[in-house]
Scaffold this active site. Structure first.
Site, PDB file in Angstrom:
ATOM      1  N   LYS A   1       0.852  -1.197   0.000  1.00  0.00           N
ATOM      2  CA  LYS A   1       0.000   0.000   0.000  1.00  0.00           C
ATOM      3  C   LYS A   1       0.884   1.243   0.000  1.00  0.00           C
ATOM      4  O   LYS A   1       1.725   1.416   0.883  1.00  0.00           O
ATOM      5  CB  LYS A   1      -0.909  -0.016   1.241  1.00  0.00           C
ATOM      6  CG  LYS A   1      -1.759   1.245   1.424  1.00  0.00           C
ATOM      7  CD  LYS A   1      -2.693   1.114   2.640  1.00  0.00           C
ATOM      8  CE  LYS A   1      -3.437   2.429   2.919  1.00  0.00           C
ATOM      9  NZ  LYS A   1      -4.289   2.368   4.128  1.00  0.00           N
TER      10      LYS A   1
ATOM     11  N   ASP B   1      -2.856   9.903   4.050  1.00  0.00           N
ATOM     12  CA  ASP B   1      -4.259   9.501   4.210  1.00  0.00           C
ATOM     13  C   ASP B   1      -4.970  10.478   5.136  1.00  0.00           C
ATOM     14  O   ASP B   1      -4.945  10.334   6.356  1.00  0.00           O
ATOM     15  CB  ASP B   1      -4.318   8.071   4.777  1.00  0.00           C
ATOM     16  CG  ASP B   1      -5.749   7.576   4.917  1.00  0.00           C
ATOM     17  OD1 ASP B   1      -6.672   8.252   4.411  1.00  0.00           O
ATOM     18  OD2 ASP B   1      -5.938   6.496   5.528  1.00  0.00           O
TER      19      ASP B   1
ATOM     20  N   LYS C   1     -10.376  12.379   8.704  1.00  0.00           N
ATOM     21  CA  LYS C   1      -9.912  11.901  10.009  1.00  0.00           C
ATOM     22  C   LYS C   1      -9.880  13.050  11.005  1.00  0.00           C
ATOM     23  O   LYS C   1      -9.743  14.211  10.610  1.00  0.00           O
ATOM     24  CB  LYS C   1      -8.483  11.346   9.867  1.00  0.00           C
ATOM     25  CG  LYS C   1      -8.378  10.020   9.150  1.00  0.00           C
ATOM     26  CD  LYS C   1      -6.930   9.545   9.112  1.00  0.00           C
ATOM     27  CE  LYS C   1      -6.806   8.224   8.388  1.00  0.00           C
ATOM     28  NZ  LYS C   1      -7.428   7.100   9.092  1.00  0.00           N
TER      29      LYS C   1
ATOM     30  N   ASP D   1       1.393   6.027   5.722  1.00  0.00           N
ATOM     31  CA  ASP D   1       0.446   5.056   5.170  1.00  0.00           C
ATOM     32  C   ASP D   1       0.969   4.411   3.879  1.00  0.00           C
ATOM     33  O   ASP D   1       0.239   3.684   3.209  1.00  0.00           O
ATOM     34  CB  ASP D   1      -0.900   5.769   4.931  1.00  0.00           C
ATOM     35  CG  ASP D   1      -2.094   4.844   5.087  1.00  0.00           C
ATOM     36  OD1 ASP D   1      -1.924   3.760   5.667  1.00  0.00           O
ATOM     37  OD2 ASP D   1      -3.189   5.213   4.613  1.00  0.00           O
TER      38      ASP D   1
ATOM     39  N   GLU E   1      -9.728   3.463   2.204  1.00  0.00           N
ATOM     40  CA  GLU E   1      -9.225   3.603   0.836  1.00  0.00           C
ATOM     41  C   GLU E   1      -8.163   2.564   0.485  1.00  0.00           C
ATOM     42  O   GLU E   1      -7.983   2.218  -0.671  1.00  0.00           O
ATOM     43  CB  GLU E   1      -8.644   5.018   0.642  1.00  0.00           C
ATOM     44  CG  GLU E   1      -7.200   5.229   1.144  1.00  0.00           C
ATOM     45  CD  GLU E   1      -6.996   4.990   2.632  1.00  0.00           C
ATOM     46  OE1 GLU E   1      -7.980   5.115   3.384  1.00  0.00           O
ATOM     47  OE2 GLU E   1      -5.858   4.671   3.043  1.00  0.00           O
TER      48      GLU E   1
ATOM     49  N   ARG F   1      -7.967  -0.657   1.013  1.00  0.00           N
ATOM     50  CA  ARG F   1      -8.487  -1.887   0.403  1.00  0.00           C
ATOM     51  C   ARG F   1      -8.917  -1.640  -1.037  1.00  0.00           C
ATOM     52  O   ARG F   1      -8.918  -2.570  -1.849  1.00  0.00           O
ATOM     53  CB  ARG F   1      -9.619  -2.452   1.267  1.00  0.00           C
ATOM     54  CG  ARG F   1     -10.793  -1.534   1.411  1.00  0.00           C
ATOM     55  CD  ARG F   1     -11.693  -1.918   2.583  1.00  0.00           C
ATOM     56  NE  ARG F   1     -11.141  -1.495   3.871  1.00  0.00           N
ATOM     57  CZ  ARG F   1     -11.723  -1.707   5.046  1.00  0.00           C
ATOM     58  NH1 ARG F   1     -12.873  -2.374   5.094  1.00  0.00           N
ATOM     59  NH2 ARG F   1     -11.176  -1.287   6.157  1.00  0.00           N
TER      60      ARG F   1
HETATM   61  N1  BES Z   1      -4.495   4.102   6.994  1.00  0.00           N
HETATM   62  C1  BES Z   1      -5.605   3.780   7.796  1.00  0.00           C
HETATM   63  C2  BES Z   1      -5.311   2.723   8.852  1.00  0.00           C
HETATM   64  C3  BES Z   1      -4.332   3.081   9.922  1.00  0.00           C
HETATM   65  C4  BES Z   1      -4.770   3.511  11.162  1.00  0.00           C
HETATM   66  C5  BES Z   1      -2.981   2.942   9.721  1.00  0.00           C
HETATM   67  C6  BES Z   1      -3.866   3.817  12.143  1.00  0.00           C
HETATM   68  C7  BES Z   1      -2.067   3.250  10.722  1.00  0.00           C
HETATM   69  C8  BES Z   1      -2.508   3.684  11.934  1.00  0.00           C
HETATM   70  C9  BES Z   1      -6.744   3.262   6.925  1.00  0.00           C
HETATM   71  O1  BES Z   1      -6.805   3.768   5.626  1.00  0.00           O
HETATM   72  C10 BES Z   1      -8.009   3.646   7.598  1.00  0.00           C
HETATM   73  O2  BES Z   1      -8.262   4.808   7.710  1.00  0.00           O
HETATM   74  N2  BES Z   1      -8.771   2.646   8.043  1.00  0.00           N
HETATM   75  C11 BES Z   1      -9.982   2.884   8.714  1.00  0.00           C
HETATM   76  C12 BES Z   1     -10.998   1.920   8.186  1.00  0.00           C
HETATM   77  C13 BES Z   1     -12.404   2.209   8.629  1.00  0.00           C
HETATM   78  C14 BES Z   1     -12.908   3.463   7.978  1.00  0.00           C
HETATM   79  C15 BES Z   1     -13.263   1.032   8.220  1.00  0.00           C
HETATM   80  C16 BES Z   1      -9.742   2.651  10.206  1.00  0.00           C
HETATM   81  O3  BES Z   1      -8.974   1.756  10.560  1.00  0.00           O
HETATM   82  O4  BES Z   1     -10.300   3.389  10.993  1.00  0.00           O
HETATM   83 ZN    ZN Z   2      -4.979   4.420   4.844  1.00  0.00          ZN
HETATM   84 ZN    ZN Z   3      -7.909   5.608   5.531  1.00  0.00          ZN
END
Ligand code: BES
Ligand code: ZN
Ligand code: ZN
Length: 501
Positions: free
Chosen positions: A268, A273, A280, A291, A352, A354
């Site tokens: 990835k 992000d 966020k 990320d 995003e 996935r």
């Molecule tokens: N890049 C994040 C996941 C992440 C979180 C990486 C903390 C490193 C540290 C990913 O793209 C994300 O935002 N995932 C969401 C998914 C949710 C919206 C289903 C998450 O984990 O909150």
């Molecule tokens: Zn992400």
């Molecule tokens: Zn994300």
């Protein structure tokens, strides 16, 4: 740090410090210690008797050798109980010695695997010394305009061996360990770079540079126009809100003349992000420059594979983009038609990773791979499930999972499997499309894996969620806080062992 192998007794070393181990239950484990004790006028023995040297892990004592002509100091590092000593503890011990030496402004170090008095082969101890020292000394200084206190990092490490016939093995192991550590450091640097200096195009440029510098690696980068032609609409959907152009990076390492199916590594490459329209919270958002740690790990692993001459074809695929809430950004409720043909309803634009991986997993099919492994900072839920230091593993192929488990045991990267039962797919059914990109809060790491499994068709596949261990909030023995480069050593170890079973 230059690393040399010398044949002879380490007493001949002319170093600022010699590194020796001591155990809780064996304070003088080898003849090397006895000899240096004599050089210290029995001071080491007295310190052991007085309880100043206990052999506990993380203990380090520096002893000055008053009359010695050659080496000036001995560093006695505690390694805990002797029968619990392993390569991971040895890496940590050498990192500690290196950090101590740096803080004392020492520049030359020496050691010998013999001093450990262990059954572990000398070349593995030497390799652990190199990894521990190089990785333990890492720091990211690209944006410091004032020099740090101790700029002069250790210049030289000499590893001694009394056996003449062992030195060739040591040389090879130490050279390999150096390449592996350099690849980890490369990945750490990319991850540490802020997103304004590490855009998708910057990642592509780094990949192209690797291709230029290694004759067996060819690099191709698809731009958005080419992605559009192919139908990578999930990746294109994610990138719409950003002014930076997305890049689909393809690194093709050809390490064999044979025609076996390749191993595909997918990383990835989200260079920032923000969450997009599902934005966020501001707190800690700066960490989302990391990320792209999966992409960085894949780039590092391919670079090391070339330097180690791994006899395989290995292909790296890195979908690289930002996730931003621009005026053209994709929105919750949008439906994207992925490269595979499956349609996805976007519930959260923050899920995003996935989406971009979906298109990369589909693209991987054209190589008819023997295996596909993806690495991604995919879910916060994985951190909730396993903690910050653990890689979450899911996949469809037992043998491939076993390969990764086995490799992780050797490299000390912690990895734990989560189940991928069919039931989890219910959570990602959409009312209006084939799938939705969020499965709700329960088992969030797994429903993300379940989503990916819909695209990982026709080949053995494993997904590694590295959201936790890619960025450390606290120092670990040979991983200073910040970017860890997790996954690089794991992948290389797995590739090295590939034909063993
Ligand atoms: N890049 C994040 C996941 C992440 C979180 C990486 C903390 C490193 C540290 C990913 O793209 C994300 O935002 N995932 C969401 C998914 C949710 C919206 C289903 C998450 O984990 O909150
Ligand atoms: Zn992400
Ligand atoms: Zn994300």
């Amino acid at each position: 740090m230059k690393i040399k192998i010398k044949q002879g007794n380490i007493k001949e070393a002319k170093a600022d410090a010699v590194v020796l181990f001591s155990y809780e239950d064996d304070s003088m484990p080898a003849k090397t210690m006895t000899e240096f004790n004599a050089l210290s006028n029995n001071l080491i023995r007295k310190m052991i008797d007085a309880g100043d040297i206990t052999g506990k892990t993380k203990e380090i004592q520096v002893i000055f050798l008053p009359d010695a002509q050659n080496t000036k100091r001995v560093m006695v590092v505690g390694l805990g109980k002797k029968n619990e000593a392993d390569l991971e503890k040895i890496r940590g011990a050498f990192a500690l010695a290196a950090q101590k030496a740096r803080s004392m402004k020492l520049s030359s170090m020496a050691t010998t695997p013999d001093m450990a008095g262990l059954d572990i082969p000398g070349e593995l101890i030497a390799a652990a010394a190199v990894e521990g020292m190089k990785l333990g000394l890492y720091r990211f200084t690209a944006f410091k305009t004032e020099e740090p206190d101790n700029v002069n990092d250790i210049e030289e490490l000499v590893i001694w061996s009394e056996e003449k016939k062992g030195t060739a093995k040591l040389k090879e192991a130490v050279a390999e360990a150096g390449h592996v550590a350099d690849a980890v450091i490369f990945a750490r640097n990319l991850v540490s770079m802020p997103s304004n200096e590490m855009t998708p195009k910057d990642m592509a440029r780094e990949a192209i540079a690797i291709g230029t510098n290694h004759k067996n690696i060819e690099v191709k980068v698809l731009d958005e126009k080419q992605m559009k032609k192919l139908g990578m609409n999930a990746l294109l959907g994610v990138t719409r809100g950003s002014r930076e152009e997305a890049q689909f990076i393809i690194m093709d390492y050809q390490g064999t003349k044979g025609n076996e199916p390749p191993i595909v590594l997918i990383g990835k490459g989200l260079t920032f992000d923000s969450g997009g329209i599902s934005i966020k919270p501001a707190e800690n958002m700066e960490e989302m420059k990391t990320d792209m740690a999966g992409g960085a790990a894949v780039m590092g692993a391919i670079m090391a594979a070339a330097r180690l001459n791994i006899p395989r074809r290995i292909i790296g695929l890195i979908p690289a983009t930002e996730n931003m809430p621009g005026g053209l950004a994709y929105k919750p409720g949008d439906v994207l038609k992925t490269l595979s043909g499956l349609t996805v309803e976007v519930i959260s634009t923050d899920a995003e990773g996935r989406l971009i991986l979906a298109d990369a997993l589909t693209y991987a099919r054209r190589f008819k791979p023997a295996a596909v492994i993806d690495l991604a900072t995919l879910t916060g839920a994985c951190i909730v499930a396993l903690g910050e230091n653990v890689i979450g593993m899911m996949g469809t192929d037992q043998k491939l999972k076993d390969r990764l488990k086995h490799a992780a045991e050797i490299t000390g990267e912690k990895l734990w499997e989560l189940p991928l039962w069919e039931d989890y797919c219910e959570a990602i059914q959409s009312d209006i499309a084939d799938l939705k990109n969020v499965g709700g809060r329960p088992a969030g790491a797994i429903t993300a894996g379940a989503f990916l499994s819909k695209f990982a068709k026709d080949y053995p596949w494993v997904h590694l969620d590295i959201a936790g261990p890619s960025w450390l909030k606290q120092d670990r023995p040979y991983t200073p806080k910040g970017a860890s480069g997790v996954g690089v050593r794991l992948l290389i170890q797995m590739l090295k062992n590939w034909s063993d079973n």
